[in-house]
Design a protein around this motif. Structure first.
Motif, PDB file in Angstrom:
ATOM      1  N   VAL A 178       0.503  -0.957   0.169  1.00  0.00           N
ATOM      2  CA  VAL A 178       0.295   0.163  -0.013  1.00  0.00           C
ATOM      3  C   VAL A 178       0.532   0.764  -0.360  1.00  0.00           C
ATOM      4  O   VAL A 178       0.624   2.116  -0.558  1.00  0.00           O
ATOM      5  CB  VAL A 178      -0.802  -0.083   0.955  1.00  0.00           C
ATOM      6  N   ALA A 179       1.785   1.606   0.910  1.00  0.00           N
ATOM      7  CA  ALA A 179       2.601   2.669   0.448  1.00  0.00           C
ATOM      8  C   ALA A 179       3.136   2.704  -0.804  1.00  0.00           C
ATOM      9  O   ALA A 179       3.240   3.665  -0.914  1.00  0.00           O
ATOM     10  CB  ALA A 179       3.603   1.999   1.651  1.00  0.00           C
ATOM     11  N   PHE A 180       4.121   1.579  -1.170  1.00  0.00           N
ATOM     12  CA  PHE A 180       4.359   1.930  -2.707  1.00  0.00           C
ATOM     13  C   PHE A 180       3.211   1.875  -3.685  1.00  0.00           C
ATOM     14  O   PHE A 180       3.667   3.490  -4.100  1.00  0.00           O
ATOM     15  CB  PHE A 180       4.990   0.653  -3.550  1.00  0.00           C
ATOM     16  N   ALA A 181       1.812   2.043  -3.679  1.00  0.00           N
ATOM     17  CA  ALA A 181       1.160   2.634  -4.329  1.00  0.00           C
ATOM     18  C   ALA A 181       0.922   3.950  -3.998  1.00  0.00           C
ATOM     19  O   ALA A 181       0.096   4.242  -4.825  1.00  0.00           O
ATOM     20  CB  ALA A 181      -0.130   1.564  -4.167  1.00  0.00           C
ATOM     21  N   ALA A 182       0.775   4.058  -2.938  1.00  0.00           N
ATOM     22  CA  ALA A 182       0.581   5.567  -2.707  1.00  0.00           C
ATOM     23  C   ALA A 182       1.273   6.640  -3.250  1.00  0.00           C
ATOM     24  O   ALA A 182       1.418   7.644  -3.345  1.00  0.00           O
ATOM     25  CB  ALA A 182       0.358   5.468  -1.266  1.00  0.00           C
ATOM     26  N   LYS A 183       2.627   5.542  -2.726  1.00  0.00           N
ATOM     27  CA  LYS A 183       3.928   7.086  -3.068  1.00  0.00           C
ATOM     28  C   LYS A 183       3.509   7.313  -4.284  1.00  0.00           C
ATOM     29  O   LYS A 183       3.511   8.388  -5.410  1.00  0.00           O
ATOM     30  CB  LYS A 183       4.463   6.431  -2.863  1.00  0.00           C
ATOM     31  N   SER A 184       3.464   5.685  -5.742  1.00  0.00           N
ATOM     32  CA  SER A 184       3.034   5.868  -7.221  1.00  0.00           C
ATOM     33  C   SER A 184       1.934   6.915  -7.396  1.00  0.00           C
ATOM     34  O   SER A 184       2.361   7.749  -8.341  1.00  0.00           O
ATOM     35  CB  SER A 184       3.449   5.033  -7.486  1.00  0.00           C
ATOM     36  N   ARG A 185       1.258   6.957  -6.750  1.00  0.00           N
ATOM     37  CA  ARG A 185       0.328   7.426  -6.971  1.00  0.00           C
ATOM     38  C   ARG A 185      -0.527   8.907  -6.484  1.00  0.00           C
ATOM     39  O   ARG A 185      -0.454   9.610  -7.490  1.00  0.00           O
ATOM     40  CB  ARG A 185      -1.866   7.011  -6.417  1.00  0.00           C
ATOM     41  N   LEU A 186       0.201   9.853  -5.471  1.00  0.00           N
ATOM     42  CA  LEU A 186       1.142  10.726  -5.297  1.00  0.00           C
ATOM     43  C   LEU A 186       1.692  11.297  -6.882  1.00  0.00           C
ATOM     44  O   LEU A 186       1.728  12.635  -7.102  1.00  0.00           O
ATOM     45  CB  LEU A 186       1.800  10.875  -3.966  1.00  0.00           C
ATOM     46  N   LEU A 187       2.789  10.615  -6.868  1.00  0.00           N
ATOM     47  CA  LEU A 187       3.728  11.138  -8.469  1.00  0.00           C
ATOM     48  C   LEU A 187       2.319  11.147  -8.995  1.00  0.00           C
ATOM     49  O   LEU A 187       3.338  12.951  -9.811  1.00  0.00           O
ATOM     50  CB  LEU A 187       4.548  10.312  -8.065  1.00  0.00           C
ATOM     51  N   ALA A 188       1.944  10.537  -9.477  1.00  0.00           N
ATOM     52  CA  ALA A 188       0.886  10.807 -10.973  1.00  0.00           C
ATOM     53  C   ALA A 188       0.155  11.982 -10.536  1.00  0.00           C
ATOM     54  O   ALA A 188      -0.148  12.900 -11.888  1.00  0.00           O
ATOM     55  CB  ALA A 188       0.102   9.669 -10.648  1.00  0.00           C
ATOM     56  N   LEU A 189      -0.087  12.156  -9.383  1.00  0.00           N
ATOM     57  CA  LEU A 189      -1.451  13.343  -9.370  1.00  0.00           C
ATOM     58  C   LEU A 189      -0.663  15.083  -9.151  1.00  0.00           C
ATOM     59  O   LEU A 189      -0.815  15.629 -10.272  1.00  0.00           O
ATOM     60  CB  LEU A 189      -2.369  13.377  -7.739  1.00  0.00           C
ATOM     61  N   LEU A 190       0.555  14.964  -9.128  1.00  0.00           N
ATOM     62  CA  LEU A 190       1.512  16.236  -8.735  1.00  0.00           C
ATOM     63  C   LEU A 190       2.253  16.102 -10.237  1.00  0.00           C
ATOM     64  O   LEU A 190       1.585  17.452 -10.786  1.00  0.00           O
ATOM     65  CB  LEU A 190       2.468  16.137  -8.151  1.00  0.00           C
ATOM     66  N   ASN A 191       2.460  15.437 -11.200  1.00  0.00           N
ATOM     67  CA  ASN A 191       2.904  15.117 -12.481  1.00  0.00           C
ATOM     68  C   ASN A 191       1.334  15.647 -14.033  1.00  0.00           C
ATOM     69  O   ASN A 191       2.456  16.626 -14.590  1.00  0.00           O
ATOM     70  CB  ASN A 191       3.723  14.338 -13.152  1.00  0.00           C
ATOM     71  N   ALA A 192      -0.148  15.724 -13.062  1.00  0.00           N
ATOM     72  CA  ALA A 192      -1.064  15.733 -13.930  1.00  0.00           C
ATOM     73  C   ALA A 192      -1.275  17.143 -14.630  1.00  0.00           C
ATOM     74  O   ALA A 192      -2.374  16.814 -15.015  1.00  0.00           O
ATOM     75  CB  ALA A 192      -1.811  15.031 -13.002  1.00  0.00           C
ATOM     76  N   GLY A 193      -0.848  18.235 -13.817  1.00  0.00           N
ATOM     77  CA  GLY A 193      -1.016  19.524 -13.658  1.00  0.00           C
ATOM     78  C   GLY A 193      -0.058  20.660 -12.626  1.00  0.00           C
ATOM     79  O   GLY A 193      -0.786  20.140 -11.723  1.00  0.00           O
ATOM     80  N   PRO A 194      -0.885  21.897 -12.806  1.00  0.00           N
ATOM     81  CA  PRO A 194      -0.630  22.464 -11.812  1.00  0.00           C
ATOM     82  C   PRO A 194      -2.168  22.113 -10.323  1.00  0.00           C
ATOM     83  O   PRO A 194      -3.478  21.591 -10.994  1.00  0.00           O
ATOM     84  CB  PRO A 194      -1.672  23.948 -12.256  1.00  0.00           C
ATOM     85  N   PHE A 195      -1.822  22.807  -9.685  1.00  0.00           N
ATOM     86  CA  PHE A 195      -2.236  21.918  -8.115  1.00  0.00           C
ATOM     87  C   PHE A 195      -1.943  23.423  -7.149  1.00  0.00           C
ATOM     88  O   PHE A 195      -0.797  24.090  -7.627  1.00  0.00           O
ATOM     89  CB  PHE A 195      -1.251  21.005  -7.715  1.00  0.00           C
ATOM     90  N   THR A 196      -3.105  23.160  -6.443  1.00  0.00           N
ATOM     91  CA  THR A 196      -2.907  24.639  -5.437  1.00  0.00           C
ATOM     92  C   THR A 196      -3.092  24.022  -4.250  1.00  0.00           C
ATOM     93  O   THR A 196      -3.391  22.682  -3.854  1.00  0.00           O
ATOM     94  CB  THR A 196      -4.375  25.146  -5.138  1.00  0.00           C
ATOM     95  N   MET A 197      -2.638  24.801  -3.374  1.00  0.00           N
ATOM     96  CA  MET A 197      -1.303  24.382  -1.851  1.00  0.00           C
ATOM     97  C   MET A 197      -2.396  25.731  -1.144  1.00  0.00           C
ATOM     98  O   MET A 197      -1.410  26.463  -0.971  1.00  0.00           O
ATOM     99  CB  MET A 197       0.050  23.842  -1.736  1.00  0.00           C
ATOM    100  N   ASN A 198      -2.935  25.120   0.374  1.00  0.00           N
ATOM    101  CA  ASN A 198      -3.619  25.410   1.359  1.00  0.00           C
ATOM    102  C   ASN A 198      -2.620  25.821   2.365  1.00  0.00           C
ATOM    103  O   ASN A 198      -2.986  24.191   2.789  1.00  0.00           O
ATOM    104  CB  ASN A 198      -4.688  25.882   1.112  1.00  0.00           C
ATOM    105  N   ALA A 199      -2.381  26.612   3.410  1.00  0.00           N
ATOM    106  CA  ALA A 199      -2.021  26.155   4.329  1.00  0.00           C
ATOM    107  C   ALA A 199      -2.014  25.370   5.270  1.00  0.00           C
ATOM    108  O   ALA A 199      -3.661  25.790   5.427  1.00  0.00           O
ATOM    109  CB  ALA A 199      -1.563  27.594   4.987  1.00  0.00           C
ATOM    110  N   ALA A 200      -1.940  24.810   6.752  1.00  0.00           N
ATOM    111  CA  ALA A 200      -2.948  24.273   7.355  1.00  0.00           C
ATOM    112  C   ALA A 200      -2.676  23.927   8.202  1.00  0.00           C
ATOM    113  O   ALA A 200      -3.459  23.055   9.501  1.00  0.00           O
ATOM    114  CB  ALA A 200      -3.522  22.539   6.660  1.00  0.00           C
ATOM    115  N   GLY A 201      -2.114  24.774   8.659  1.00  0.00           N
ATOM    116  CA  GLY A 201      -0.976  24.919  10.186  1.00  0.00           C
ATOM    117  C   GLY A 201      -0.011  25.841  10.134  1.00  0.00           C
ATOM    118  O   GLY A 201       0.863  25.969   8.869  1.00  0.00           O
ATOM    119  N   LYS A 202       0.861  25.453  11.032  1.00  0.00           N
ATOM    120  CA  LYS A 202       2.202  25.848  11.620  1.00  0.00           C
ATOM    121  C   LYS A 202       3.296  25.421  10.526  1.00  0.00           C
ATOM    122  O   LYS A 202       3.331  23.670  10.658  1.00  0.00           O
ATOM    123  CB  LYS A 202       2.964  26.554  12.052  1.00  0.00           C
ATOM    124  N   THR A 203       3.958  25.787  10.048  1.00  0.00           N
ATOM    125  CA  THR A 203       5.367  24.811   9.743  1.00  0.00           C
ATOM    126  C   THR A 203       6.251  24.138  10.748  1.00  0.00           C
ATOM    127  O   THR A 203       6.825  24.986  11.195  1.00  0.00           O
ATOM    128  CB  THR A 203       6.811  25.360   8.695  1.00  0.00           C
TER     129      THR A 203
END
Length: 241
Positions: A178-203
């Motif tokens: 599952v960890a390998f599959a989630a890692k591969s899926r996140l890479l595909a989502l990020l490379n699919a096009g522009p995305f938006t990031m909203n802050a959800a707490g302190k760094t």
């Protein structure tokens, strides 16, 4: 003949006079020479007494000759001497009997300003569009670490609305798959096009929490729906059942 004889007789006395004159004129130089010789002998005999007298008379002459007088040029104008300006007289201060108090300055009344509450600023959002790859042993710039962590321009981003297993921390083979599959899926989502990031707490040191989405759909929600992640705080033993 008688006249010529008388003339010759008359001229005879004149010749005698000329001889007397010539003889008298010839003795004068010898007399001067003799006087000079006698004077030289006397000066030689009395030289010690005469020398101081001559030195005294010659000293002023030598001083005048040794000290040259400054030359005065007619074409050079005389030096001008600057006259000192008269100093102004100091005016003594007039003593005052009592110091005058300063005049009172009227100050306007300051009215308090009511604080107007500012509207709440929306969450800061950032749009990203770069090519991602898997993180290795080198510098992490734009890469995916696991199913819920990636680096964007050198900053570590943690997806805040999901939790996925980590390959290095898997407790069983099913969790590792599952960890390998989630890692591969996140890479595909990020490379699919522009995305938006909203802050959800302190760094924090663990990373900057962000909600990542595209067209209003959260990446975390998609991974949960696909069975590759779970909601934050849920039990994680489901992958090893």
């Amino acid at each position: 003949m008688a006249k010529t004889a008388t003339r010759g007789r008359r001229k005879a006395p004149a010749r005698g006079k000329s001889k007397a004159r010539s003889s008298g004129g010839g003795l004068l130089p010898w007399a001067v020479i003799g006087i000079a010789a006698i004077g030289g002998i006397v000066a030689h005999d009395h030289w010690k007494s005469i020398q101081p007298m001559l030195a005294r008379q010659s000293a002023p002459i030598t001083r005048e000759t040794a000290e040259p007088k400054p030359l005065v040029r007619k074409d050079v104008p005389p030096k001008q001497v600057a006259l000192a300006a008269p100093m102004p007289k100091a005016v003594s201060p007039v003593p005052q009997s009592q110091p005058l108090p300063p005049a009172a300055i009227s100050t306007p009344m300051i009215q308090p300003i009511k604080a107007v509450p500012s509207p709440a600023s929306p969450a800061v959002s950032e749009t990203g569009r770069v090519a991602f790859g898997y993180c290795g042993q080198g510098a992490h710039i734009n890469c995916v670490g696991d199913g819920g962590v990636f680096w964007y321009k050198g900053e570590k981003i943690v997806i805040a609305d999901m939790a996925s297993p980590v390959v290095d921390q898997a407790r069983c083979d099913g969790e590792r798959r599952v960890a390998f599959a989630a890692k591969s899926r996140l890479l595909a989502l990020l490379n699919a096009g522009p995305f938006t990031m909203n802050a959800a707490g302190k760094t924090e040191s663990s990373g900057a929490p962000r909600v990542v989405s595209r067209d209003g759909r959260s990446f975390g929600a998609q991974l949960i729906n696909e069975g590759l992640a779970r909601k934050p705080g849920a039990a994680g033993s489901a992958w090893c059942a």
